[in-house]
Design an enzyme around this catalytic site. Structure first.
Site, PDB file in Angstrom:
ATOM      1  N   ASN A 141     -14.794   6.186  44.993  1.00 31.35           N
ATOM      2  CA  ASN A 141     -13.595   5.630  44.351  1.00 31.35           C
ATOM      3  C   ASN A 141     -12.759   4.831  45.349  1.00 31.35           C
ATOM      4  O   ASN A 141     -12.273   3.730  45.050  1.00 31.35           O
ATOM      5  CB  ASN A 141     -12.725   6.745  43.770  1.00 31.35           C
ATOM      6  CG  ASN A 141     -13.369   7.456  42.600  1.00 31.35           C
ATOM      7  OD1 ASN A 141     -14.335   6.972  42.013  1.00 31.35           O
ATOM      8  ND2 ASN A 141     -12.821   8.603  42.243  1.00 31.35           N
ATOM      9  N   ASP A 186      -7.041   8.321  44.896  1.00 31.01           N
ATOM     10  CA  ASP A 186      -8.033   7.465  45.552  1.00 31.01           C
ATOM     11  C   ASP A 186      -7.570   6.010  45.587  1.00 31.01           C
ATOM     12  O   ASP A 186      -7.803   5.297  46.566  1.00 31.01           O
ATOM     13  CB  ASP A 186      -9.370   7.572  44.827  1.00 31.01           C
ATOM     14  CG  ASP A 186      -9.928   8.983  44.877  1.00 31.01           C
ATOM     15  OD1 ASP A 186      -9.648   9.693  45.861  1.00 31.01           O
ATOM     16  OD2 ASP A 186     -10.628   9.382  43.927  1.00 31.01           O
TER      17      ASP A 186
END
Length: 319
Positions: free
Chosen positions: A43, A253
């Site tokens: 991510n 993320d």
């Protein structure tokens, strides 16, 4: 070579949407289920790539259908995949995620091939990496691998960002190699014992990291309340950008990836944290840990529409 190197977990996310989570032993009907590329490392790599940066991805996948789909996704984002380890005896990591009507999520992760990454893999990769400015790493892979990666990055004078997630995998040794750590509320409580409910308690946690662990720089993420930057004893509160949250999966993320991009551009921690706040806000307004990550073009359009700015826009600087 790539500006940013990311080392971490690579998963396929099986995401189910529902009004509410089932209780233990209860069966409920959800709205939909989707397979999406995920894993904190993956991510964060995609977040950096979508924001216009060149990225190395170091991680491990299985030789299976999920692994092939994930590698295809990396290549579509022009992420360097030559450092990916492909293993036959383990399946690609998988996360089973449930998202409720409030956009909060629960997650069950099966690590699979992620645990196959070892120190030799890291040394081999870093022997070929010379010009990366930033290392971005998390704790969903073996601790020895994380520490070796940070040691290698230190030797190459890279700026090291540690996203201490999950907190259960973090040790004092891992924390000491980081130039900045980015814990959320749960991770902060686990590491410090302090429940952050205000700016004052966030400052208390920042001091704890400094005085107990010797961590001079941290960004304590306080969800929709904002973030507290603790930098060499100085504190700065950065307000969150108000949005209609749809999916919080991947919010942290997106924040870490944005932070890495700004640092790679030579920005200060404060400027980087303000940039990350905008990126994370745009992320939670869209579904998907990766599909919901904004491109640099989408981000700039969002900023113009909402009268926001950051260091990369020419109108004015957010400092």
């Amino acid at each position: 070579m790539a500006e940013i190197t990311v080392i971490g977990s690579i998963n396929m996310d099986i995401v189910a949407l529902t009004n509410q989570y089932p209780k233990h032993g209860e069966t409920l009907f959800g709205h939909s289920v989707t397979n999406l590329c995920g894993g904190k490392g993956a991510n964060q790599a995609v977040a950096c790539a979508r924001l216009g940066k060149s990225v190395n991805m170091i991680g491990s996948i299985g030789i299976d259908a999920y692994g092939k789909e994930i590698e295809k996704n990396f290549k579509q984002h022009q992420i360097e995949t030559s450092f990916l380890k492909r293993v036959e005896n383990e399946s690609t990591g998988c996360a089973i995620i449930t998202v409720d009507a409030t956009a909060e999520n629960t997650m069950l992760v099966v690590k699979g091939a992620n645990d196959s990454l070892n120190e030799h893999d890291i040394q081999e990769a870093f022997s070929q990496i010379d010009n990366s400015k930033v290392l971005l790493v998390q704790m969903e892979i073996p601790e020895a691998v994380v520490i070796r990666a940070m040691m290698e990055a230190k030797s190459k004078r890279m700026f090291i960002i540690l996203d201490p997630a999950p907190a259960e995998g973090v040790t004092k040794e891992a924390l000491l190699y980081a130039d900045v750590i980015t814990p959320n509320l749960q991770e902060t409580k686990h590491l410090t014992g302090i429940e952050v409910t205000s700016i004052e308690t966030a400052i208390e946690a920042g001091k704890f990291f400094d005085q107990t662990f010797g961590i001079k720089n941290c960004i304590i993420k306080m969800a929709d309340k904002g973030a507290l930057l603790y930098e060499n004893g100085k504190t700065t509160f950065i307000e969150a950008i108000p949005v209609n949250a749809v999916d919080t999966v991947g919010a942290g993320d997106s924040y870490a990836g944005a932070l890495a991009c700004a640092i790679a551009d030579g920005e200060s921690l404060e400027s980087a944290a303000r940039f990350a706040a905008i990126v994370a806000a745009l992320k939670v307004s869209k579904l998907g840990a990766q599909s919901g990550l904004p491109t640099i073009e989408q981000l700039n359009e969002y900023c113009v529409e909402n009268n926001l700015t950051y260091y990369g826009l020419r109108t004015k600087q957010l400092r």
